[in-house]
Design a protein around this motif. Sequence first.
Motif, PDB file in Angstrom:
ATOM      1  N   UNK A 214       0.865  -1.183   0.000  1.00 58.18           N
ATOM      2  CA  UNK A 214       0.000   0.000   0.000  1.00 58.18           C
ATOM      3  C   UNK A 214       0.896   1.226   0.000  1.00 58.18           C
ATOM      4  N   UNK A 215       1.150   1.786  -1.174  1.00 60.23           N
ATOM      5  CA  UNK A 215       2.135   2.850  -1.281  1.00 60.23           C
ATOM      6  C   UNK A 215       1.684   3.895  -2.292  1.00 60.23           C
ATOM      7  N   UNK A 216       2.417   5.000  -2.343  1.00 62.55           N
ATOM      8  CA  UNK A 216       2.128   6.068  -3.288  1.00 62.55           C
ATOM      9  C   UNK A 216       3.448   6.691  -3.721  1.00 62.55           C
ATOM     10  N   UNK A 217       3.399   7.464  -4.793  1.00 64.49           N
ATOM     11  CA  UNK A 217       4.617   8.007  -5.375  1.00 64.49           C
ATOM     12  C   UNK A 217       4.692   9.520  -5.180  1.00 64.49           C
ATOM     13  N   UNK A 218       5.898  10.003  -4.884  1.00 57.58           N
ATOM     14  CA  UNK A 218       6.161  11.433  -4.736  1.00 57.58           C
ATOM     15  C   UNK A 218       7.236  11.811  -5.752  1.00 57.58           C
ATOM     16  N   UNK A 219       7.005  12.906  -6.458  1.00 60.06           N
ATOM     17  CA  UNK A 219       7.889  13.316  -7.539  1.00 60.06           C
ATOM     18  C   UNK A 219       8.626  14.595  -7.135  1.00 60.06           C
ATOM     19  N   UNK A 220       9.933  14.583  -7.306  1.00 60.77           N
ATOM     20  CA  UNK A 220      10.778  15.728  -6.993  1.00 60.77           C
ATOM     21  C   UNK A 220      11.605  16.104  -8.219  1.00 60.77           C
ATOM     22  N   UNK A 221      11.971  17.373  -8.309  1.00 58.91           N
ATOM     23  CA  UNK A 221      13.014  17.806  -9.235  1.00 58.91           C
ATOM     24  C   UNK A 221      14.251  18.118  -8.401  1.00 58.91           C
ATOM     25  N   UNK A 222      15.358  17.497  -8.765  1.00 55.98           N
ATOM     26  CA  UNK A 222      16.575  17.576  -7.957  1.00 55.98           C
ATOM     27  C   UNK A 222      17.728  18.083  -8.819  1.00 55.98           C
TER      28      UNK A 222
ATOM     29  N   UNK B  25      21.843  11.029  -4.322  1.00 57.76           N
ATOM     30  CA  UNK B  25      20.898  12.045  -3.843  1.00 57.76           C
ATOM     31  C   UNK B  25      19.494  11.465  -3.751  1.00 57.76           C
ATOM     32  N   UNK B  26      19.094  10.693  -4.754  1.00 58.41           N
ATOM     33  CA  UNK B  26      17.767  10.091  -4.740  1.00 58.41           C
ATOM     34  C   UNK B  26      17.607   9.133  -3.563  1.00 58.41           C
ATOM     35  N   UNK B  27      18.630   8.324  -3.323  1.00 55.65           N
ATOM     36  CA  UNK B  27      18.591   7.399  -2.186  1.00 55.65           C
ATOM     37  C   UNK B  27      18.525   8.164  -0.873  1.00 55.65           C
TER      38      UNK B  27
ATOM     39  N   UNK C   8      11.990   4.988  -7.075  1.00 57.16           N
ATOM     40  CA  UNK C   8      11.192   4.354  -8.127  1.00 57.16           C
ATOM     41  C   UNK C   8      11.793   4.601  -9.509  1.00 57.16           C
ATOM     42  N   UNK C   9      12.234   5.837  -9.735  1.00 53.85           N
ATOM     43  CA  UNK C   9      12.814   6.157 -11.046  1.00 53.85           C
ATOM     44  C   UNK C   9      13.627   7.437 -10.950  1.00 53.85           C
TER      45      UNK C   9
ATOM     46  N   UNK D  39      12.988  12.782  -9.918  1.00 50.43           N
ATOM     47  CA  UNK D  39      13.158  11.613  -9.057  1.00 50.43           C
ATOM     48  C   UNK D  39      11.805  11.218  -8.484  1.00 50.43           C
ATOM     49  N   UNK D  40      11.420   9.972  -8.653  1.00 50.30           N
ATOM     50  CA  UNK D  40      10.188   9.446  -8.067  1.00 50.30           C
ATOM     51  C   UNK D  40      10.547   8.534  -6.901  1.00 50.30           C
ATOM     52  N   UNK D  41       9.922   8.806  -5.771  1.00 53.20           N
ATOM     53  CA  UNK D  41      10.146   8.027  -4.548  1.00 53.20           C
ATOM     54  C   UNK D  41       8.844   7.325  -4.175  1.00 53.20           C
ATOM     55  N   UNK D  42       8.938   6.066  -3.823  1.00 54.18           N
ATOM     56  CA  UNK D  42       7.771   5.280  -3.404  1.00 54.18           C
ATOM     57  C   UNK D  42       7.719   5.261  -1.885  1.00 54.18           C
TER      58      UNK D  42
END
Length: 367
Positions: A3-11, A21-23, A52-53, A64-67
Amino acid sequence: MQDAFSVIYHVRSTPKEIAGRAEAIALEQSVELPRAAVRDPHIVENILARVESIAPLGDNLFEVAIRLARVTTGDEPAQLLNMLFGNTSLQEDVLLVDVVMPDEMLSAFVGPRFGVTGLRALLGAEARALTCTALKPQGLSSAQLADLCRVFARAGIDLIKDDHGLANQSFSPFAERVARCQAAVEQVNAETGRRCCYVPNLIGSPRQIADQVRICRELGVRVVMVEPMLVGMALMHELAADNSGMAILAHPAFGGALRIAPELLFGKIFRLFGADAVIYPNYGGRFSYSQQTCKTLAENLRRPWGEVKAAFPVPAGGMQVDRVQEMLDVYGRDVILLIGGSLYMAGDALLERSRAFVENVQKGFVA
């Protein structure tokens, strides 16, 4: 994570460093520990965020997409924001751009209680664009502000809101101002048969706002304004969840203080937390948003999004009466046009200029 969702960042980063950085963002926004320090298998499997990507955007900029695990949010507004951008908001090279949530997660938040359809029904305007103006400037007495309400209501403006600078100042105390302005609009509505609404500004501490809400209910107010970035988005969510019978107009004050994309903050987060209509800086006015940013923001407020009702975009900030047709061409009919200073510049012809604004909106052709 089940049960998860994705958050999108510009880095901003170099190609060599972006994976690290993503990690680091994934760790910061979940366990806030080095990965080697997380030994519990349950936490590793169900709590620890995942990258995630990573996609290059050019010029040392990456998407950067984080789950993230939904359980970490507690399905609570403030904690959701904390998980989206808590500590990472302190890092100057990161911009929060978007969030993608499954429908069952969206349903945990109230969203707009009225939305586009409900506000139209409240105001008796089923098809056309809506109109709005602001009571200005600070320093006018409650009686003077009520006189302005009469003028704008006679002109047929749908929503007559407090300027966001009107609070509980000595020159127009909240209780006195709301009573006078609400009575003025009700008087004109009785004469004209219209459904114009006065929109008081709720601002102060949670206890003060609770008292303001009580006053508004007693006086029959149907729409209120809040500045979620000043008083708290959780407070706005609670006000919407309370189902008080009052629609919520959200104001963007202090919204530029964080590195959150306006298309997300004003277009999705405000809507998710209960705003029925959202004011934002329009292109070509006093602010620097592009037309594309404004169009995407408006689309985010109105597009299908699970069971969350659509909300009205309210482009504002130095808009002129002669731009009405342009705004209708850009935004269509599901929009509230907010014009203030351009009306006041008419001086003694305020009523006539305000009527012209209303008439231009009513007759405006939308391609």
